[in-house]
Design an enzyme around this catalytic site. Structure first.
Site, mmCIF file in Angstrom:
data_model
loop_
_atom_site.group_PDB
_atom_site.id
_atom_site.type_symbol
_atom_site.label_atom_id
_atom_site.label_comp_id
_atom_site.label_asym_id
_atom_site.label_seq_id
_atom_site.Cartn_x
_atom_site.Cartn_y
_atom_site.Cartn_z
ATOM 1 C CD GLU A 156 -2.767 -1.479 2.348
ATOM 2 O OE1 GLU A 156 -2.702 -0.668 3.294
ATOM 3 O OE2 GLU A 156 -3.530 -2.457 2.356
ATOM 4 C CG ASN A 197 -0.731 -6.681 -1.946
ATOM 5 O OD1 ASN A 197 -1.362 -7.132 -2.912
ATOM 6 N ND2 ASN A 197 -1.167 -6.766 -0.688
ATOM 7 C CG HIS A 233 -9.901 -5.567 0.281
ATOM 8 N ND1 HIS A 233 -10.192 -6.757 0.896
ATOM 9 C CD2 HIS A 233 -8.566 -5.366 0.458
ATOM 10 C CE1 HIS A 233 -9.102 -7.255 1.453
ATOM 11 N NE2 HIS A 233 -8.089 -6.433 1.198
ATOM 12 C CD GLU A 261 -4.711 -7.902 0.904
ATOM 13 O OE1 GLU A 261 -5.556 -7.205 1.480
ATOM 14 O OE2 GLU A 261 -3.488 -7.721 1.028
ATOM 15 C CG ASP A 263 -12.840 -8.820 0.895
ATOM 16 O OD1 ASP A 263 -12.745 -7.780 0.196
ATOM 17 O OD2 ASP A 263 -12.366 -8.900 2.035
HETATM 18 O O1 9MR Z 1 -7.431 -9.038 7.572
HETATM 19 C C1 9MR Z 1 -6.636 -8.156 8.339
HETATM 20 C C2 9MR Z 1 -7.375 -7.802 9.614
HETATM 21 O O2 9MR Z 1 -7.548 -8.927 10.427
HETATM 22 C C3 9MR Z 1 -6.617 -6.694 10.329
HETATM 23 O O3 9MR Z 1 -7.369 -6.275 11.443
HETATM 24 C C4 9MR Z 1 -6.392 -5.542 9.365
HETATM 25 C C5 9MR Z 1 -5.659 -4.382 10.020
HETATM 26 O O4 9MR Z 1 -5.368 -3.408 9.062
HETATM 27 O O5 9MR Z 1 -5.638 -6.014 8.270
HETATM 28 C C6 9MR Z 1 -6.354 -6.908 7.533
HETATM 29 O O6 9MR Z 1 -5.702 -7.227 6.344
HETATM 30 C C7 9MR Z 1 -5.360 -6.161 5.484
HETATM 31 C C8 9MR Z 1 -4.162 -6.577 4.679
HETATM 32 O O7 9MR Z 1 -3.120 -6.937 5.558
HETATM 33 C C9 9MR Z 1 -3.702 -5.500 3.735
HETATM 34 N N1 9MR Z 1 -4.772 -5.051 2.888
HETATM 35 C C10 9MR Z 1 -6.004 -4.706 3.562
HETATM 36 C C11 9MR Z 1 -6.464 -5.826 4.474
HETATM 37 C C12 9MR Z 1 -7.792 -5.484 5.116
HETATM 38 O O8 9MR Z 1 -7.653 -4.433 6.018
#
Ligand code: 9MR
Length: 448
Positions: A156, A197, A233, A261, A263
């Site tokens: 990011e 990513n 997402h 990722e 969803d």
């Molecule tokens: O799925 C992850 C969640 O359990 C955490 O609380 C969150 C914190 O930012 O991160 C989520 O995963 C993220 C991923 O590492 C990077 N892209 C966005 C995802 C969703 O927030």
């Protein structure tokens, strides 16, 4: 008390009738990972290490051939206090993957989020920051050297407008932190594929173009970069139309592309119509990857709604993954399966059932629509969905006795919880208020 013979027979007949009427709720055969392999793609899921037993573990092992630790490999998880490491969950996931002949995508090394507070709150000179970053990469990538197929090295790095995100790393080291991180990761494990990513980079837009320009420049400079991760997402109804074109333009730079990722979230409650639309959208996203040779595959961000980040982060939204909270495959699962070349047998609509649309009432700009679903003697339904396309810009508003959604001109209405069943020789109706202008032609409806 012993059951009577007639009671037993009635019971058996009920079970048989239920079995006949039940939708195809079993998982596709073969599992997703076999379908993906046949297409030369991978299918992955983010996982939580502590849950990898029981049904969760069975599905993760059976259906997927890539795993991404959802949180276990983030800096804040592995080094919560400086110099004290916790590899328990990360190791558990890598061990599970090896036992199930799966690859692992390491996630993630250099990010602005989920860092330990000692790192976030420290005061660092550029030289110290660089040292911290390089040491972290050497240690974590080195620990799993030869065991991980890929790493999300940088996560990011961009803002929505394509400028660099102001992070600990960017503010201290400038944009060069990205090249430094990639170089350190390559040195620590030359065999792992190294990725950048990001999210909201699925379609062609300012952010994805910034990422594109960065990857092009890194390649030109000889910095080790093997792939681009499009997180995906997504929001129901908002799959970017330029997804495949965008995947292709990155591939044309000479890098791999992965959907990392995926969803697709919706406003709760979910309805049959929303889940059907979600199926179509999962199918479309996976197909976009299948269509581009250098798209390596798709990872879903949690395979079950019981292990999804969405409800916590977006209150009122959810149902974003391919399995429901009780581990039953949802329509989205079948969308993935069909995009990977699987054939899914859906319960056929009995030929004796049909739907009829009428307009019992119409005024200046409004109207009431009504749809009646009828089954002739010998045919019946246990659930239904009626779809049509409006031809003159009409718009569905409030509906009763059905859940209706309209996307563009396409309308899809599914039964309410109380009227899914249409008996042999019987009918059910639902209605809605709509708006029209100019003309209000009756559309052709299909029952599905
Ligand atoms: O799925 C992850 C969640 O359990 C955490 O609380 C969150 C914190 O930012 O991160 C989520 O995963 C993220 C991923 O590492 C990077 N892209 C966005 C995802 C969703 O927030």
């Amino acid at each position: 008390m012993r059951p009577s013979l007639s009671g037993l027979l009635t019971g058996l007949a009920t079970v048989a009738a239920l079995l006949l009427a039940a939708p195809a709720a079993h998982a596709a055969d073969p599992p997703l990972r076999d379908l993906a392999t046949a297409k030369n793609k991978v299918i992955g899921t983010a996982v939580t290490g502590s849950k990898l037993t029981g049904t969760y573990g069975e599905i993760a092992g059976r259906e997927f051939n890539w795993l991404t630790p959802g949180n276990a490999m983030k800096w804040g998880s592995v080094e919560p206090t400086r110099g004290n490491f916790n590899w328990t969950e990360a190791d558990q996931i890598v061990d599970f993957a090896e036992a199930h002949d799966q690859d692992v995508r390491g996630h993630t090394l250099v990010w602005h989020s989920q860092n330990p507070s000692w790192l976030d709150n420290g005061t660092w000179t550029p030289a110290q920051l660089s040292q911290l970053m390089n040491d972290h990469i050497a240690l974590e990538v080195g620990r799993y050297k030869g065991r991980l197929a890929a790493w999300d090295v940088v996560n990011e790095p961009f803002n929505e407008d394509g400028t660099y995100r102001q992070t600990l790393w960017y503010n201290g080291l400038g944009a060069d932190y990205i090249a430094q991180a990639l170089t350190a990761a390559r040195a620590a494990d030359p065999a792992a594929k190294l990725y950048i990513n990001d999210y909201n980079v699925e379609g062609v837009n300012a952010k994805s173009t910034a990422l594109y320009n960065l990857v092009r420049d890194l390649k030109a400079r000889g910095v080790p970069i093997d792939g681009v991760g499009l997180q995906a997402h997504l929001i129901l109804g908002q799959v970017p139309s330029t997804l495949q074109q965008n995947i292709q333009r990155f591939a044309d730079l000479g890098v791999d592309v992965a959907i990392t990722e995926l969803d697709i979230r919706m406003q709760l409650p979910s309805t049959a119509a929303k889940l059907a639309q979600q199926r179509t959208e999962y199918d479309a996203v996976v197909k976009a990857c299948v269509a581009v040779a250098r798209c390596t595959g798709v990872t879903v961000w949690g395979f079950t709604d019981s292990d999804s980040w969405i409800p916590d982060t977006f209150p009122g939204q959810g149902a974003a993954t391919p399995y429901d909270e009780n581990y039953a495959p949802k329509p989205a699962y079948y969308g993935i399966a069909t995009a990977l070349g699987g054939t899914v047998t859906e319960p056929p609509v009995p030929t004796g059932c049909s739907a009829v649309y009428s307009v019992p009432n119409q005024w200046n700009t409004g109207f009431t629509g009504q749809v009646t679903i009828s089954c002739a003697a010998g045919s019946s339904l246990s659930s239904w969905r009626v779809a049509w396309t409006f031809g003159a810009g009409q718009q569905v508003g409030q509906a009763w006795n059905a859940n209706c959604v309209q996307t563009g001109t396409a309308v899809s209405c599914s039964n309410a919880s109380w009227n899914g069943s249409v008996p042999s020789g019987g009918s059910v109706s639902f209605g809605f208020n709509g708006t029209w202008s100019g003309s209000n032609p009756v559309p052709t409806v299909t029952l599905g």
